[in-house]
Design a protein around this motif. Structure first.
Motif, mmCIF file in Angstrom:
data_model
loop_
_atom_site.group_PDB
_atom_site.id
_atom_site.type_symbol
_atom_site.label_atom_id
_atom_site.label_comp_id
_atom_site.label_asym_id
_atom_site.label_seq_id
_atom_site.Cartn_x
_atom_site.Cartn_y
_atom_site.Cartn_z
ATOM 1 N N LEU A 284 -8.766 1.860 -9.618
ATOM 2 C CA LEU A 284 -8.144 2.644 -8.545
ATOM 3 C C LEU A 284 -8.771 2.335 -7.186
ATOM 4 O O LEU A 284 -8.070 2.257 -6.177
ATOM 5 C CB LEU A 284 -8.242 4.136 -8.854
ATOM 6 N N THR A 285 -10.071 2.138 -7.167
ATOM 7 C CA THR A 285 -10.752 1.783 -5.922
ATOM 8 C C THR A 285 -10.292 0.411 -5.433
ATOM 9 O O THR A 285 -10.065 0.217 -4.234
ATOM 10 C CB THR A 285 -12.275 1.784 -6.129
ATOM 11 N N ALA A 286 -10.138 -0.532 -6.340
ATOM 12 C CA ALA A 286 -9.673 -1.868 -5.962
ATOM 13 C C ALA A 286 -8.249 -1.818 -5.430
ATOM 14 O O ALA A 286 -7.923 -2.486 -4.445
ATOM 15 C CB ALA A 286 -9.754 -2.805 -7.160
ATOM 16 N N TYR B 297 -11.817 4.230 -12.457
ATOM 17 C CA TYR B 297 -12.264 4.423 -11.081
ATOM 18 C C TYR B 297 -12.353 3.077 -10.348
ATOM 19 O O TYR B 297 -11.913 2.952 -9.203
ATOM 20 C CB TYR B 297 -13.620 5.129 -11.042
ATOM 21 N N GLY B 298 -12.895 2.067 -11.013
ATOM 22 C CA GLY B 298 -12.990 0.746 -10.402
ATOM 23 C C GLY B 298 -11.623 0.162 -10.091
ATOM 24 O O GLY B 298 -11.409 -0.424 -9.030
ATOM 25 N N ALA C 153 -6.771 0.795 -4.012
ATOM 26 C CA ALA C 153 -6.796 1.467 -2.708
ATOM 27 C C ALA C 153 -7.358 0.541 -1.637
ATOM 28 O O ALA C 153 -6.847 0.496 -0.512
ATOM 29 C CB ALA C 153 -7.634 2.738 -2.793
ATOM 30 N N HIS C 154 -8.385 -0.217 -1.964
ATOM 31 C CA HIS C 154 -8.995 -1.140 -0.998
ATOM 32 C C HIS C 154 -8.026 -2.263 -0.659
ATOM 33 O O HIS C 154 -7.948 -2.699 0.488
ATOM 34 C CB HIS C 154 -10.290 -1.726 -1.561
#
Length: 70
Positions: free
Chosen positions: A60-62, A57-58, A64-65
């Protein structure tokens, strides 16, 4: 990403299992059958899967950001 998350899960999950179920994990490593019977397999699997999911999750979030804010 999955390989790195797997490595994180292996390290963190092992440490958490040693904290939560020390006799069972040490018994598993030393092949002590009565101690191995105390290992709660569901807890052990959840203990490994949670760090894996958090790490994915971390990542993928990075990603996407990074794509949103170059």
């Amino acid at each position: 990403m999955y390989s790195r998350s797997g490595k994180v899960a292996l390290v963190v999950g092992t440490l958490l299992n040693l904290i939560n179920q020390p006799q069972a994990v040490i018994g598993l490593l030393s092949l002590d059958y009565p101690a191995m019977q105390r290992l709660d397999v569901v807890k052990a699997l959840l203990t490994y899967s949670l760090p894996f999911l958090v790490s994915c999750y971390g990542a993928l979030t990075a990603i996407a950001h990074h794509r949103i804010d170059p």
